[in-house]
Design a protein around this motif. Structure first.
Motif, PDB file in Angstrom:
ATOM      1  N   MET A  39     -15.414   7.963  62.677  1.00 41.57           N
ATOM      2  CA  MET A  39     -15.360   7.285  63.967  1.00 41.57           C
ATOM      3  C   MET A  39     -13.903   7.278  64.402  1.00 41.57           C
ATOM      4  SD  MET A  39     -17.981   4.172  63.287  1.00 41.57           S
ATOM      5  CE  MET A  39     -17.908   3.637  64.984  1.00 41.57           C
ATOM      6  N   ASP A  71      -8.375  -1.645  62.392  1.00 46.37           N
ATOM      7  CA  ASP A  71      -9.726  -1.106  62.269  1.00 46.37           C
ATOM      8  C   ASP A  71      -9.690   0.377  61.900  1.00 46.37           C
ATOM      9  OD1 ASP A  71     -12.621  -1.221  62.510  1.00 46.37           O
ATOM     10  OD2 ASP A  71     -12.381  -0.140  64.407  1.00 46.37           O
ATOM     11  N   GLY A  72      -8.814   1.117  62.539  1.00 46.72           N
ATOM     12  CA  GLY A  72      -8.678   2.542  62.237  1.00 46.72           C
ATOM     13  C   GLY A  72      -8.207   2.785  60.809  1.00 46.72           C
ATOM     14  N   GLU A 111      -8.665   0.739  58.263  1.00 47.14           N
ATOM     15  CA  GLU A 111      -9.766   0.372  57.372  1.00 47.14           C
ATOM     16  C   GLU A 111     -10.807   1.487  57.299  1.00 47.14           C
ATOM     17  OE1 GLU A 111     -11.157  -3.370  58.865  1.00 47.14           O
ATOM     18  OE2 GLU A 111      -9.450  -4.464  58.014  1.00 47.14           O
ATOM     19  N   ARG A 112     -11.082   2.115  58.450  1.00 47.81           N
ATOM     20  CA  ARG A 112     -12.020   3.243  58.448  1.00 47.81           C
ATOM     21  C   ARG A 112     -11.468   4.408  57.648  1.00 47.81           C
ATOM     22  NH1 ARG A 112     -13.466   4.112  64.529  1.00 47.81           N
ATOM     23  NH2 ARG A 112     -12.642   2.095  65.056  1.00 47.81           N
ATOM     24  N   GLY A 171     -11.900   3.711  54.027  1.00 46.37           N
ATOM     25  CA  GLY A 171     -13.292   3.900  53.626  1.00 46.37           C
ATOM     26  C   GLY A 171     -13.643   5.366  53.448  1.00 46.37           C
ATOM     27  N   ILE A 172     -13.155   6.204  54.346  1.00 46.13           N
ATOM     28  CA  ILE A 172     -13.404   7.645  54.266  1.00 46.13           C
ATOM     29  C   ILE A 172     -12.764   8.210  52.996  1.00 46.13           C
ATOM     30  CG2 ILE A 172     -12.836   9.863  55.341  1.00 46.13           C
ATOM     31  CD1 ILE A 172     -13.110   8.422  58.069  1.00 46.13           C
TER      32      ILE A 172
END
Length: 105
Positions: free
Chosen positions: A13, A41-42, A44-45, A48-49
């Motif tokens: 995303m 947020d970016g 954290e993404r 996660g990736i």
């Protein structure tokens, strides 16, 4: 691969800038998330990736991953996301530096 093709990578995303129309006055509030929340947020993404790719790498190395292409895709996704994040960071630093060079007065 074009930047427009990044959205097609499964689970990725991209950082999305809020859609803000030009305000009619200088004091008009804007809608959307603030910049700090979008950055967090970016990141954290991205984390996660990268965690997902790391997990698949361990599974591939231990022989418990049935489809090796799952790891290949996750590793590529993590690489592209990291490169995009670094490019955004570099542009932000460049913009900040340019702002600091501006003369007030």
């Amino acid at each position: 691969m074009s930047i427009g093709g990044i959205e097609s990578i499964g689970g990725f995303m991209p950082l999305a800038a809020p859609v803000v129309s030009a305000p009619s006055t200088a004091t008009a509030p804007t809608s959307g998330a603030d910049f700090g929340s979008m950055v967090l947020d970016g990141l954290e993404r991205l984390e996660g990736i990268q965690d997902s790719a790391d997990t698949l790498a361990v599974r591939a190395a231990s022989g418990t991953l049935p489809n090796i292409h799952d790891y290949t895709l996750a590793a590529t996704e993590a690489e592209v996301a990291t490169k995009l994040t670094v490019a955004v960071r570099n542009k932000a630093i460049e913009a900040f530096t340019e702002i600091m060079r501006m003369q007030v007065g």
